[in-house]
Design a protein around this motif. Structure first.
Motif, PDB file in Angstrom:
ATOM      1  N   ARG A  15      -8.657  25.849 -50.648  1.00 21.30           N
ATOM      2  CA  ARG A  15      -8.251  27.168 -51.153  1.00 21.30           C
ATOM      3  C   ARG A  15      -9.109  28.238 -50.493  1.00 21.30           C
ATOM      4  O   ARG A  15     -10.290  28.003 -50.207  1.00 21.30           O
ATOM      5  CB  ARG A  15      -8.505  27.286 -52.669  1.00 21.30           C
ATOM      6  CG  ARG A  15      -7.835  26.278 -53.552  1.00 21.30           C
ATOM      7  CD  ARG A  15      -6.367  26.592 -53.818  1.00 21.30           C
ATOM      8  NE  ARG A  15      -5.817  25.617 -54.741  1.00 21.30           N
ATOM      9  CZ  ARG A  15      -5.466  24.384 -54.402  1.00 21.30           C
ATOM     10  NH1 ARG A  15      -5.609  23.965 -53.162  1.00 21.30           N
ATOM     11  NH2 ARG A  15      -4.982  23.547 -55.295  1.00 21.30           N
ATOM     12  N   ILE A  16      -8.495  29.407 -50.317  1.00 21.99           N
ATOM     13  CA  ILE A  16      -9.289  30.567 -49.931  1.00 21.99           C
ATOM     14  C   ILE A  16      -8.978  31.678 -50.926  1.00 21.99           C
ATOM     15  O   ILE A  16      -7.817  31.886 -51.301  1.00 21.99           O
ATOM     16  CB  ILE A  16      -9.048  30.996 -48.457  1.00 21.99           C
ATOM     17  CG1 ILE A  16     -10.031  32.109 -48.074  1.00 21.99           C
ATOM     18  CG2 ILE A  16      -7.598  31.399 -48.193  1.00 21.99           C
ATOM     19  CD1 ILE A  16     -10.197  32.294 -46.582  1.00 21.99           C
ATOM     20  N   LYS A  17     -10.033  32.363 -51.369  1.00 20.36           N
ATOM     21  CA  LYS A  17      -9.859  33.431 -52.359  1.00 20.36           C
ATOM     22  C   LYS A  17      -9.418  34.727 -51.669  1.00 20.36           C
ATOM     23  O   LYS A  17      -9.858  35.017 -50.558  1.00 20.36           O
ATOM     24  CB  LYS A  17     -11.172  33.675 -53.099  1.00 20.36           C
ATOM     25  CG  LYS A  17     -11.531  32.531 -54.019  1.00 20.36           C
ATOM     26  CD  LYS A  17     -12.745  32.858 -54.878  1.00 20.36           C
ATOM     27  CE  LYS A  17     -12.935  31.755 -55.889  1.00 20.36           C
ATOM     28  NZ  LYS A  17     -14.133  31.879 -56.684  1.00 20.36           N
ATOM     29  N   ILE A  43      -4.424  26.036 -48.735  1.00 17.25           N
ATOM     30  CA  ILE A  43      -4.239  25.888 -47.290  1.00 17.25           C
ATOM     31  C   ILE A  43      -4.378  24.438 -46.884  1.00 17.25           C
ATOM     32  O   ILE A  43      -5.176  23.680 -47.448  1.00 17.25           O
ATOM     33  CB  ILE A  43      -5.220  26.778 -46.484  1.00 17.25           C
ATOM     34  CG1 ILE A  43      -6.656  26.562 -46.943  1.00 17.25           C
ATOM     35  CG2 ILE A  43      -4.845  28.227 -46.585  1.00 17.25           C
ATOM     36  CD1 ILE A  43      -7.649  27.333 -46.112  1.00 17.25           C
ATOM     37  N   ALA A  44      -3.572  24.056 -45.916  1.00 12.00           N
ATOM     38  CA  ALA A  44      -3.560  22.676 -45.442  1.00 12.00           C
ATOM     39  C   ALA A  44      -4.779  22.426 -44.570  1.00 12.00           C
ATOM     40  O   ALA A  44      -5.295  23.333 -43.920  1.00 12.00           O
ATOM     41  CB  ALA A  44      -2.291  22.432 -44.650  1.00 12.00           C
ATOM     42  N   THR A 141       3.802  25.280 -44.195  1.00 10.67           N
ATOM     43  CA  THR A 141       2.402  25.639 -43.939  1.00 10.67           C
ATOM     44  C   THR A 141       2.486  26.990 -43.232  1.00 10.67           C
ATOM     45  O   THR A 141       2.300  27.085 -42.040  1.00 10.67           O
ATOM     46  CB  THR A 141       1.710  24.615 -43.009  1.00 10.67           C
ATOM     47  OG1 THR A 141       2.488  24.507 -41.807  1.00 10.67           O
ATOM     48  CG2 THR A 141       1.599  23.248 -43.638  1.00 10.67           C
ATOM     49  N   SER A 142       2.838  27.991 -44.012  1.00 11.60           N
ATOM     50  CA  SER A 142       3.192  29.273 -43.408  1.00 11.60           C
ATOM     51  C   SER A 142       1.991  30.049 -42.922  1.00 11.60           C
ATOM     52  O   SER A 142       0.884  29.875 -43.402  1.00 11.60           O
ATOM     53  CB  SER A 142       3.960  30.094 -44.427  1.00 11.60           C
ATOM     54  OG  SER A 142       5.121  29.382 -44.748  1.00 11.60           O
ATOM     55  N   GLY A 155       0.807  30.504 -48.364  1.00 13.42           N
ATOM     56  CA  GLY A 155       0.162  29.265 -48.790  1.00 13.42           C
ATOM     57  C   GLY A 155       0.836  28.041 -48.201  1.00 13.42           C
ATOM     58  O   GLY A 155       1.779  28.156 -47.411  1.00 13.42           O
ATOM     59  N   CYS A 156       0.350  26.865 -48.597  1.00 13.50           N
ATOM     60  CA  CYS A 156       0.886  25.615 -48.076  1.00 13.50           C
ATOM     61  C   CYS A 156       1.219  24.678 -49.243  1.00 13.50           C
ATOM     62  O   CYS A 156       0.407  24.503 -50.153  1.00 13.50           O
ATOM     63  CB  CYS A 156      -0.125  24.914 -47.180  1.00 13.50           C
ATOM     64  SG  CYS A 156      -0.698  25.919 -45.794  1.00 13.50           S
ATOM     65  N   GLY A 157       2.388  24.065 -49.189  1.00 17.19           N
ATOM     66  CA  GLY A 157       2.768  23.105 -50.231  1.00 17.19           C
ATOM     67  C   GLY A 157       4.172  22.604 -50.014  1.00 17.19           C
ATOM     68  O   GLY A 157       4.899  23.110 -49.156  1.00 17.19           O
ATOM     69  N   ALA A 158       4.548  21.587 -50.790  1.00 13.20           N
ATOM     70  CA  ALA A 158       5.875  20.977 -50.642  1.00 13.20           C
ATOM     71  C   ALA A 158       6.354  20.424 -51.965  1.00 13.20           C
ATOM     72  O   ALA A 158       5.551  20.074 -52.839  1.00 13.20           O
ATOM     73  CB  ALA A 158       5.823  19.853 -49.607  1.00 13.20           C
TER      74      ALA A 158
END
Lengths: 346, 134
Positions: A15-17, A43-44, A141-142, A155-158
């Motif tokens: 994660r990034i804040k 983030i990936a 993973t935009s 962010g990144c996710g699926a």
């Protein structure tokens, strides 16, 4: 009718804040956090991409469905960050989960709504009797241009959904309705590293118009109203838009709380409304009704009316979204820039 | 260096899904796959076997001097993992540093990128491991 036989979501660990990004670009962190409604984003890692995220989500969906991967007759992967420009992500995912070779597979792209478009395609194929089960995945993973407002949100996710017959479903998809126009609010040209967007133009003529039209269109078609639903999931490009559209539609804030994850994981693009729905399915009980409306820039919205069945107990076989959200490690801006390959010459 | 496409393609089943071998004669599990059982020789009955992906750390090290193509990933943890079925294989443990790992730690397979340095080449995917939380 058809429904969701299994579902799974995956959010990477890092994660990034928002305040860490704000500090780099000389912005006021409180203004950013309040303005966008995003505290931090997922983030990936450097060895993850849209394909690996999709595989992890797909495996959880298979655990919950309790079906052999070879029973999938179709697999669609929706993303705007497919690892290859030409070479289907769906082939990589199908091979990795053991669904090959007797199935049809393809990649989809529709900004943030390619995952729900895949669900609709699978609904059609299962409903027509062409296949027994189909899997639709939204994964991303935009990337946001460094210093741009998007950098705080991408962010990144699926999330993966297995669509099958209603009798086997943990949630029945009662109906769906889409609204599509040519609205140039956000785009990325071939070979461009980062997308461009219309700033405020992404609001009223794009997000709000399409989300409202698809949602109201489906309710009109089904003759339902806001009070008939226990949960609402809206596409969440930031923390602000879904709350605003809920207010416009007269949806009380408590009905969107479980499906709104962007404040803590960022906008996972094609994964966004599918992961939001997964988090709602993690807590909903049999008989509950869920209303989902995705949005993809360009632009279009897919709305779904979903009813949870007593087979929802199958969710115990898979890892809930909340575990991925809780399992996190913060990184600094330089590490984030390395993981997301933002340095020139890497 | 030009990569070998057939070699990459041939390894997809074992790299993507941990497909190894089981000898139905001695119940021995092997990874990577074998054509002949080293114990039973011609009496062996070798079959393809998909490992569960669960295992324990048999040994590990933290890499600081990485081979070509992996330099931007240091430090990372490489381990010999004893799979639940008995075979051992080498793989990275993701999302940790050496200080986070102990011999005997429970791990499970994850699907990650192994190498993708050539911007015009193939992206190589395969198994790595992550610690199972207790």
């Amino acid at each position: 009718m058809v429904g969701i036989v299994g579902y799974g979501a995956y959010v990477p660990k890092y994660r990034i804040k928002s305040e860490v990004i704000a500090k780099v670009w000389g912005e006021d962190p409180d203004r950013i956090k309040k303005g966008l409604g995003i505290n931090e984003k997922a983030i990936a890692s450097s060895d993850e991409d849209a394909a690996t995220l999709a595989v992890e989500a797909a495996k959880i969906a298979l655990q919950r469905a309790g079906i052999a991967p070879k029973k999938l007759g179709a697999l669609y992967v929706g993303s705007e960050s497919h690892p290859y420009a030409v070479k289907p992500t769906a082939t990589i995912v199908a091979e990795a989960i053991g669904a090959t070779p007797d199935l049809t597979a393809a990649d989809l792209e529709f900004a943030c709504k390619a995952g729900t478009a895949g669900i609709q395609i699978c609904m059609g194929m299962v409903g027509a009797g062409m296949i027994e089960y189909g899997m639709a995945i939204g994964t991303d993973t935009s990337q946001g241009r460094p210093g741009d407002a998007l950098e705080y949100s991408t962010g990144c996710g699926a999330a993966a959904y297995i669509i099958g017959k209603d009798a086997e479903s943990l949630a029945i998809i009662e109906d769906t309705h889409s609204f599509t126009t040519d609205t140039p609010d956000f785009w990325r040209r071939n070979k461009a590293d980062y997308p461009s967007h219309g700033g405020r133009f992404t609001g009223p003529p794009a997000y709000f118009k399409h989300v409202k039209a698809a949602a109201l269109g489906l309710m009109r078609k089904m003759n339902t109203k806001v009070e008939d639903y226990d949960y609402f999931v809206f596409h969440q490009p930031n923390g602000k838009f879904p709350r605003a559209v809920a207010k416009m539609l007269g949806v009380p804030p408590e009905k969107i709380a479980d499906g709104l994850l962007t404040p803590n994981i960022g906008n996972t693009y094609s994964g966004a409304s599918p992961i939001g729905l997964a988090n709602v399915l993690d807590v909903a009980k049999a008989g509950d009704r869920i209303f989902v409306t995705s949005f993809g820039s360009g632009a279009g919205s897919d709305a779904f009316s979903i009813k949870v069945t007593d087979k929802i107990k199958n969710r115990e076989k898979g890892k809930p979204v909340s575990e991925f959200i809780a399992h996190k490690e913060y990184v600094d801006y330089a590490t984030y820039a390395k993981y997301r390959r933002k340095f020139k010459g890497m | 260096m030009k990569e070998s496409i057939p070699l990459t393609w041939r390894k997809i089943p074992d790299r993507y899904r941990l497909i190894g071998s089981l000898c139905k004669n001695c119940n021995g599990y092997y990874f990577p796959a074998r054509h002949v059982c080293p114990k039973c020789r011609r009496k062996g009955r070798i079959e393809s076997y998909q490992f569960s992906g669960r295992g324990r750390v048999f040994s590990f090290t933290e890499i600081h001097a990485a081979p070509a193509g992996f330099e931007d990933q240091i430090p990372y943890v490489m381990a010999i993992v004893e799979l639940a079925e008995g075979a051992r294989c080498t793989g990275e443990i993701v999302d940790v540093l050496g200080k986070d790992v102990q011999i005997g730690d429970e791990v499970e397979m994850v699907f990650r990128k192994i190498q993708s340095n050539d911007p015009e080449g193939l992206i190589h995917y395969g198994f790595k491991f992550k610690k199972v939380k207790r």
